[in-house]
Structure formats: C-alpha cells, structure tokens
Design an enzyme around this catalytic site. Sequence first.
Site, PDB file in Angstrom:
ATOM      1  N   SER A   1      56.323  84.550  19.431  1.00  0.00           N
ATOM      2  CA  SER A   1      56.502  83.090  19.474  1.00  0.00           C
ATOM      3  C   SER A   1      55.635  82.447  20.549  1.00  0.00           C
ATOM      4  CB  SER A   1      57.965  82.757  19.745  1.00  0.00           C
ATOM      5  OG  SER A   1      58.795  83.384  18.796  1.00  0.00           O
TER       6      SER A   1
HETATM    7  N1  SAH Z   1      61.212  87.615  19.854  1.00  0.00           N
HETATM    8  C1  SAH Z   1      59.943  88.097  19.362  1.00  0.00           C
HETATM    9  C2  SAH Z   1      59.394  87.257  18.218  1.00  0.00           C
HETATM   10  C3  SAH Z   1      60.095  87.591  16.999  1.00  0.00           C
HETATM   11  S1  SAH Z   1      59.422  87.077  15.464  1.00  0.00           S
HETATM   12  C4  SAH Z   1      58.907  88.209  20.450  1.00  0.00           C
HETATM   13  O1  SAH Z   1      59.155  87.789  21.579  1.00  0.00           O
HETATM   14  O2  SAH Z   1      57.838  88.770  20.175  1.00  0.00           O
HETATM   15  C5  SAH Z   1      60.877  87.441  14.505  1.00  0.00           C
HETATM   16  C6  SAH Z   1      61.173  88.900  14.327  1.00  0.00           C
HETATM   17  O3  SAH Z   1      62.411  88.989  13.621  1.00  0.00           O
HETATM   18  C7  SAH Z   1      60.160  89.649  13.484  1.00  0.00           C
HETATM   19  O4  SAH Z   1      59.653  90.728  14.202  1.00  0.00           O
HETATM   20  C8  SAH Z   1      60.958  90.120  12.267  1.00  0.00           C
HETATM   21  O5  SAH Z   1      60.569  91.373  11.771  1.00  0.00           O
HETATM   22  C9  SAH Z   1      62.368  90.148  12.830  1.00  0.00           C
HETATM   23  N2  SAH Z   1      63.450  90.094  11.849  1.00  0.00           N
HETATM   24  C10 SAH Z   1      63.540  89.354  10.717  1.00  0.00           C
HETATM   25  N3  SAH Z   1      64.706  89.566  10.087  1.00  0.00           N
HETATM   26  C11 SAH Z   1      65.391  90.475  10.847  1.00  0.00           C
HETATM   27  C12 SAH Z   1      66.661  91.114  10.746  1.00  0.00           C
HETATM   28  N4  SAH Z   1      67.499  90.872   9.725  1.00  0.00           N
HETATM   29  N5  SAH Z   1      67.034  91.972  11.707  1.00  0.00           N
HETATM   30  C13 SAH Z   1      66.208  92.242  12.755  1.00  0.00           C
HETATM   31  N6  SAH Z   1      64.999  91.681  12.914  1.00  0.00           N
HETATM   32  C14 SAH Z   1      64.589  90.811  11.978  1.00  0.00           C
END
Ligand code: SAH
Length: 230
Positions: free
Chosen positions: A66
């Site tokens: 993000s």
């Molecule tokens: N917090 C992260 C950014 C995350 S982007 C950072 O600092 O880099 C959102 C993430 O959520 C992605 O990696 C995606 O694979 C994950 N995601 C989506 N659905 C999910 C689920 N049901 N359980 C766990 N992770 C999930």
Amino acid sequence: MVFLNNYSILRKNMVERLVRVGIIKSKEVERAFLKVPREEFVWYNMKHLAYEDTPLPLGNTGQTISAPHMVAIMLEELELVKGLRVLEIGAGSGYSAALMAEIVQPNDDKNKGHVISIERVKDLINFAKENLKRTGYSDRVSIVFGDGTLGYPKRREEMLYDRIVITAASPHIPRYLKAQLKENGIILAPIGNTFMQTLVKAIKRKGDLEFREVCGCMFVPLIGEDGFRP
Ligand code: SAH
C-alpha cells in the site's frame, strides 16, 4: 539511481511530508515510519521507488504494498499502544505489520504486544517472512498462511484481539473477525466493491460494532470464504 545510504534521507523526507499534511499525527506513528525501512519491503526491482507515496506491485503476484499515506491513515485510526494484540488480514510484504509491531512491541520493551498477519498467497508468505527477519521483526510478527476471512484461530474465546485490520477490499466485516475482536476493540477495513471502497473504523461495544467512515480508498480484493469469491 538511489544509493543505499540515501534511503534514510528519503525516508525522513517522506515522514516530514506526511506530518506536514496532517496524515501522521502521533509521535508513535511518526517514530515507527522513521524506523521501518520500506526499501526492504518493496519488490527487489522497485527499491528506487520505495519512498514515492504510491502503492507498488509485489512482483507478479498481482498484489501490492500500500501507499505510505494509506498505511499512515490506518495506523493512526487503529490507536495503537504498547502491549496490544493485533491481527492483520493481508500480510503482503510485511511492511504494515512491521510498523504496527514497532508500536505495540518496541524492541527494548517488556510488553507482550504482538502482530499476527495472515496471507493467502504462498509466494508472499516467504517474501514477508524474509523481509521481517532481515529487518528484525520476526519475533514480534507472526506470518500465517490461510484465509484471513476466517480469522485466526477460527474459534477460541481466549484468543481475542485488541485490534484487527484488513488491508484488502472487503464486501463487509467478516463475521469471524467481529467475533475475534475484544470488547472496545477497533476493527479497520476498506468496505466496498472490488474497485473502490470506504475505509471503515468500527468499535465493538456490548458485542455490536459502531461504525464510522474514515475516507475513500482503493485496495486489492479480500478473497476468501467470507470475502469476495476467487
Ligand atoms: N499490508 C500489506 C499490503 C497488503 S495488499 C503490505 O504492507 O504490504 C493485500 C493482501 O491481502 C494481498 O497480499 C492479498 O494476497 C491478501 N489477501 C487477500 N485476501 C486474503 C485473505 N482472505 N486472507 C489473507 N490474505 C488475503
């Protein structure tokens, strides 16, 4: 071309800007942003963009780290303090988990703060774990593989969280996550469709969630049993 020792200057400039525009408000969030090196969490070929205030792709996984301002907004709204137990859904690079750990469990502190972060993309599990190890957060952040819409663990009363943050776009607050939040705990989530969402902050009072809208946002989708379907 950015040379290694320039990162701390770029980081300081980014934090100063986020403070100046009023996005970083608290000393704790400012300290965490100054401490955690974002260049260690972006994809290998993106390091020169680490301090641009923009989301960046995590290789070819289709996921993103993000934008710093969005992470800062989330961290402020979470009202983190030392000693809290935090559950994050969507570890991605591990960057936001490291920032939260820096506040709930600073290195020199005897508190029992901890961050558990769930991720469903296998390649990112290893990526996040390695990033956290290299930067010294692996003892304060646990990366778990699975569907975060079910929470972690699925049903155990004694394992409730003070804070839950979903860093992916969700159609609603998943019911297991509501159940795993402590009374007076805060849950933060981008709620909407897979294109645009509203960042929603909810506080659990007498078992029910009281909602407040924070701002508009755009996240990759939360895919799982109580999220969007794959
Ligand atoms: N917090 C992260 C950014 C995350 S982007 C950072 O600092 O880099 C959102 C993430 O959520 C992605 O990696 C995606 O694979 C994950 N995601 C989506 N659905 C999910 C689920 N049901 N359980 C766990 N992770 C999930």
